[in-house]
Design an enzyme around this catalytic site. Structure first.
Site, PDB file in Angstrom:
ATOM      1  N   CYS A  66       0.861  -1.182   0.000  1.00 25.83           N
ATOM      2  CA  CYS A  66       0.000   0.000   0.000  1.00 25.83           C
ATOM      3  C   CYS A  66       0.894   1.228   0.000  1.00 25.83           C
ATOM      4  CB  CYS A  66      -0.987  -0.019   1.170  1.00 25.83           C
ATOM      5  SG  CYS A  66      -0.264   0.242   2.799  1.00 25.83           S
ATOM      6  N   ARG A 104      -3.449  -0.579   5.606  1.00 22.54           N
ATOM      7  CA  ARG A 104      -3.985  -1.664   4.783  1.00 22.54           C
ATOM      8  C   ARG A 104      -3.033  -2.842   4.614  1.00 22.54           C
ATOM      9  NH1 ARG A 104      -5.499   2.188  -0.087  1.00 22.54           N
ATOM     10  NH2 ARG A 104      -3.660   3.198   0.803  1.00 22.54           N
ATOM     11  N   ASP A 126      -8.255   3.762   1.542  1.00 25.75           N
ATOM     12  CA  ASP A 126      -7.336   4.078   2.629  1.00 25.75           C
ATOM     13  C   ASP A 126      -8.113   4.602   3.829  1.00 25.75           C
ATOM     14  OD1 ASP A 126      -5.186   4.736   4.218  1.00 25.75           O
ATOM     15  OD2 ASP A 126      -4.233   6.052   2.749  1.00 25.75           O
TER      16      ASP A 126
END
Length: 167
Positions: free
Chosen positions: A8, A14, A139
């Site tokens: 990410c 994440r 996000d």
């Protein structure tokens, strides 16, 4: 050992959640995935940052997964070369990985692309219309804990499918 790399942006939300969930699932799986191990990295990570406190809390409370010892790190050539598969959180991440490491094209996917590829017709727009979501994991950084819960669930749902495919 087959290494699964999750990518990410900052490697604090994440991808760290995906790594923790994946490793927890395969460590507790009795059939077929013991030879897999996840690790994670970020495209713009600040080295050694801890996993986001909300990400830690959600994984611990919702899934009994402890990522408190996670340390963020930037993606490296060695990460890419040693990965069996590279799973990014968004199309943008995937494209960035492929610009940096064009030789990884045959093993780089978004997490949802890989999880749902058998269900998807030729493009992700059809998938979005059919399943009501896009192929990106949004996000949660800077948002309330509830958004982290939704993000973790999206990741977990995709991982359940991925682990079945890897078996």
């Amino acid at each position: 050992m087959k290494r699964v790399l999750f990518v990410c942006t900052g490697n604090t939300c994440r991808s760290s959640m995906a790594e923790g969930l994946f490793n927890y699932i395969v460590e507790n799986d009795k059939d077929g995935t013991k030879d897999f191990k996840a690790f994670s990295a970020g495209l713009s990570a600040f080295e050694n940052d801890c996993a986001n406190p909300k990400a830690q809390k959600v994984l611990k409370e919702q899934y009994n997964v402890d990522i408190s010892s996670h340390k963020a790190r930037r993606i490296t050539k060695s990460d890419v070369e040693s990965a069996y598969i590279i799973l990014t959180m968004t199309e943008e991440h995937k494209n960035a990985v492929l610009r940096m490491f064009p030789g990884a094209a045959d093993k780089t996917y978004t997490i949802k692309e890989y999880a749902y590829e058998d269900d998807v017709s030729s493009n992700s727009m059809n998938h979005q219309r059919r399943y009501g979501h896009n192929m990106n994991i949004g996000d949660p950084y800077g948002f309330p804990e509830e958004v982290y819960k939704e993000c973790a669930k999206e990741i977990k749902d995709a991982l359940d499918r991925i682990i079945m495919k890897l078996k």
